[in-house]
Scaffold this motif. Sequence first.
Motif, mmCIF file in Angstrom:
data_model
loop_
_atom_site.group_PDB
_atom_site.id
_atom_site.type_symbol
_atom_site.label_atom_id
_atom_site.label_comp_id
_atom_site.label_asym_id
_atom_site.label_seq_id
_atom_site.Cartn_x
_atom_site.Cartn_y
_atom_site.Cartn_z
ATOM 1 N N LEU A 1 -5.466 -26.345 40.128
ATOM 2 C CA LEU A 1 -5.086 -27.852 39.150
ATOM 3 C C LEU A 1 -6.789 -28.576 38.911
ATOM 4 C CD1 LEU A 1 -4.033 -29.252 37.476
ATOM 5 C CD2 LEU A 1 -3.770 -30.883 39.896
ATOM 6 N N ARG A 2 -7.282 -28.512 40.130
ATOM 7 C CA ARG A 2 -9.124 -28.734 40.311
ATOM 8 C C ARG A 2 -10.102 -28.082 39.471
ATOM 9 N NH1 ARG A 2 -12.108 -31.736 43.147
ATOM 10 N NH2 ARG A 2 -10.104 -31.559 45.155
ATOM 11 N N GLU B 1 -11.653 -27.270 31.698
ATOM 12 C CA GLU B 1 -10.969 -28.155 30.615
ATOM 13 C C GLU B 1 -9.798 -27.248 29.728
ATOM 14 O OE1 GLU B 1 -13.462 -30.137 27.883
ATOM 15 O OE2 GLU B 1 -14.335 -30.591 29.659
ATOM 16 N N THR B 2 -8.782 -26.348 30.855
ATOM 17 C CA THR B 2 -8.091 -25.902 30.186
ATOM 18 C C THR B 2 -6.934 -26.505 30.217
ATOM 19 O OG1 THR B 2 -7.468 -24.940 32.142
ATOM 20 C CG2 THR B 2 -8.769 -24.152 30.758
ATOM 21 N N LEU B 3 -6.667 -27.819 30.674
ATOM 22 C CA LEU B 3 -5.693 -28.400 30.318
ATOM 23 C C LEU B 3 -4.901 -28.569 28.805
ATOM 24 C CD1 LEU B 3 -5.041 -31.098 33.690
ATOM 25 C CD2 LEU B 3 -4.185 -29.022 33.138
ATOM 26 N N GLY C 1 12.693 -44.745 9.684
ATOM 27 C CA GLY C 1 12.285 -42.853 10.310
ATOM 28 C C GLY C 1 11.314 -42.800 10.426
ATOM 29 N N GLN C 2 10.147 -43.941 10.171
ATOM 30 C CA GLN C 2 8.718 -43.062 9.723
ATOM 31 C C GLN C 2 8.306 -43.010 10.726
ATOM 32 O OE1 GLN C 2 6.113 -46.090 7.320
ATOM 33 N NE2 GLN C 2 6.296 -45.247 5.293
ATOM 34 N N VAL C 3 6.853 -42.375 11.018
ATOM 35 C CA VAL C 3 6.243 -42.595 12.695
ATOM 36 C C VAL C 3 6.223 -43.491 13.058
ATOM 37 C CG1 VAL C 3 4.629 -40.742 13.795
ATOM 38 C CG2 VAL C 3 6.423 -39.715 12.645
ATOM 39 N N VAL C 4 5.756 -44.010 13.718
ATOM 40 C CA VAL C 4 5.004 -45.116 14.031
ATOM 41 C C VAL C 4 4.073 -45.083 15.562
ATOM 42 C CG1 VAL C 4 6.250 -47.136 12.575
ATOM 43 C CG2 VAL C 4 5.918 -46.548 15.412
ATOM 44 N N GLY C 5 4.042 -43.750 15.942
ATOM 45 C CA GLY C 5 3.110 -43.717 16.920
ATOM 46 C C GLY C 5 3.276 -42.296 17.498
ATOM 47 N N LEU C 6 2.613 -41.474 18.318
ATOM 48 C CA LEU C 6 2.504 -40.159 18.901
ATOM 49 C C LEU C 6 1.825 -40.865 20.769
ATOM 50 C CD1 LEU C 6 0.368 -38.117 16.241
ATOM 51 C CD2 LEU C 6 2.623 -38.363 16.953
ATOM 52 N N GLU C 7 3.118 -39.838 21.410
ATOM 53 C CA GLU C 7 2.715 -40.077 22.595
ATOM 54 C C GLU C 7 1.898 -38.793 23.275
ATOM 55 O OE1 GLU C 7 5.846 -40.663 25.512
ATOM 56 O OE2 GLU C 7 4.126 -40.663 27.242
ATOM 57 N N ALA C 8 0.806 -38.894 23.824
ATOM 58 C CA ALA C 8 0.199 -37.725 24.382
ATOM 59 C C ALA C 8 0.272 -37.097 25.590
ATOM 60 C CB ALA C 8 -1.194 -37.973 24.307
ATOM 61 N N LEU C 9 0.862 -35.818 25.484
ATOM 62 C CA LEU C 9 1.465 -35.074 26.685
ATOM 63 C C LEU C 9 0.816 -34.524 27.438
ATOM 64 C CD1 LEU C 9 5.059 -36.105 26.553
ATOM 65 C CD2 LEU C 9 4.361 -37.195 27.776
ATOM 66 N N ALA C 10 0.266 -34.551 29.138
ATOM 67 C CA ALA C 10 -0.509 -33.395 29.246
ATOM 68 C C ALA C 10 0.450 -32.105 29.558
ATOM 69 C CB ALA C 10 -1.181 -33.816 30.685
ATOM 70 N N ARG C 11 -0.432 -31.090 29.673
ATOM 71 C CA ARG C 11 0.538 -29.726 29.819
ATOM 72 C C ARG C 11 -0.418 -29.118 29.981
ATOM 73 N NH1 ARG C 11 3.704 -32.226 29.572
ATOM 74 N NH2 ARG C 11 5.428 -32.166 26.885
#
Length: 284
Positions: A31-32, A38-40, A53-63
Amino acid sequence: EAKGAGKNAFRFFAAAMDSAAQERLQLELRLRAAIEAETLTLQYQPQVDVCSGQVVGLEALARWVDAERGSVPPDEFIPLAEDTGLIVPLGAWVLDEACRQAALWRLTVPVAVNVSPVQLNREDFPDVVATTLALHSLPPQLLKLELTERLTIRDPVLAARQLGRLRELGVRLSLDDFGAGQSSFASLMRLPLHELKLDRSMLANVTDDPASWQVIEALMALARSLQLPIVVEGVETPAQLSALRSLGCHIAQGYLTGRPQSPDVVARLMTLEGLEVNSDTGRP
Ligand code: C2E
Ligand code: MG
Ligand code: MG
Ligand code: MG
């Protein structure tokens, strides 16, 4: 004889412990390396206005895709990162990458970034946020920080002070995992928040269990009295969505309205939504 068997069992146990600890150490090292290289990556999941129904935000999720283990879920590598301190560089990278992408997209709705209590409790965290916003020329109101309920447990005074400083910067503050029941309402309600985000577990039985409907109803009433909008996470079925609509929820996030997606897919979807985004991901 029995004593000998006990001794063997102990040896076996010790060896098993050892290999679990070894494996964990290996995972930590990889992981380190992934953070340093920077390959995440980040995926983005839309938050949708329940009425329009409009998009009001985006949540960033780590992979994280590890060469040996394949894709490792955040529920596994985030706790590991928190225990080892790796969450500090990891979190800084997530913040930077989400702000970079939001600026590049010329996003007109906030990008939401998850912040660990370990990050928040560091004195310099508000400075890190300010520097990152400035670096990408992202207006602060386009950044939303999702703070988990767990943050109030260790040091409520420090948490409140740090949130106050972040609020002064102009970023939005959302309380994630709300209702998961780890903190007292009394301590949560003293925090300077902009939004409450209902934990996914709250939603599981909303359509067929009156008790769980009532719990959400009560939390909605609480949010209303605090004048805070509520985001409901984990909406998977049309029945859940309509239940939430009739409960007066504002914003939904779930597989029904959009799964977490890679930046190029999100850019395409957002363009269809009619939002002004530059579809470039800035990556080769
Ligand atoms: P979270 O912040 O509560 O994020 C929402 C999680 O629910 C995401 O899981 C998302 O994929 C999942 N989800 C969304 N809609 C649905 C649905 O309709 N059904 C189901 N079953 N799941 C849904 P994910 O991406 O696996 O992340 C898990 C947790 O890991 C996050 O929960 C967050 O606490 C943590 N996490 C992820 N990325 C980061 C990060 O960059 N930094 C930190 N500190 N934590 C992160
Ligand atoms: Mg979150
Ligand atoms: Mg959540
Ligand atoms: Mg969560």
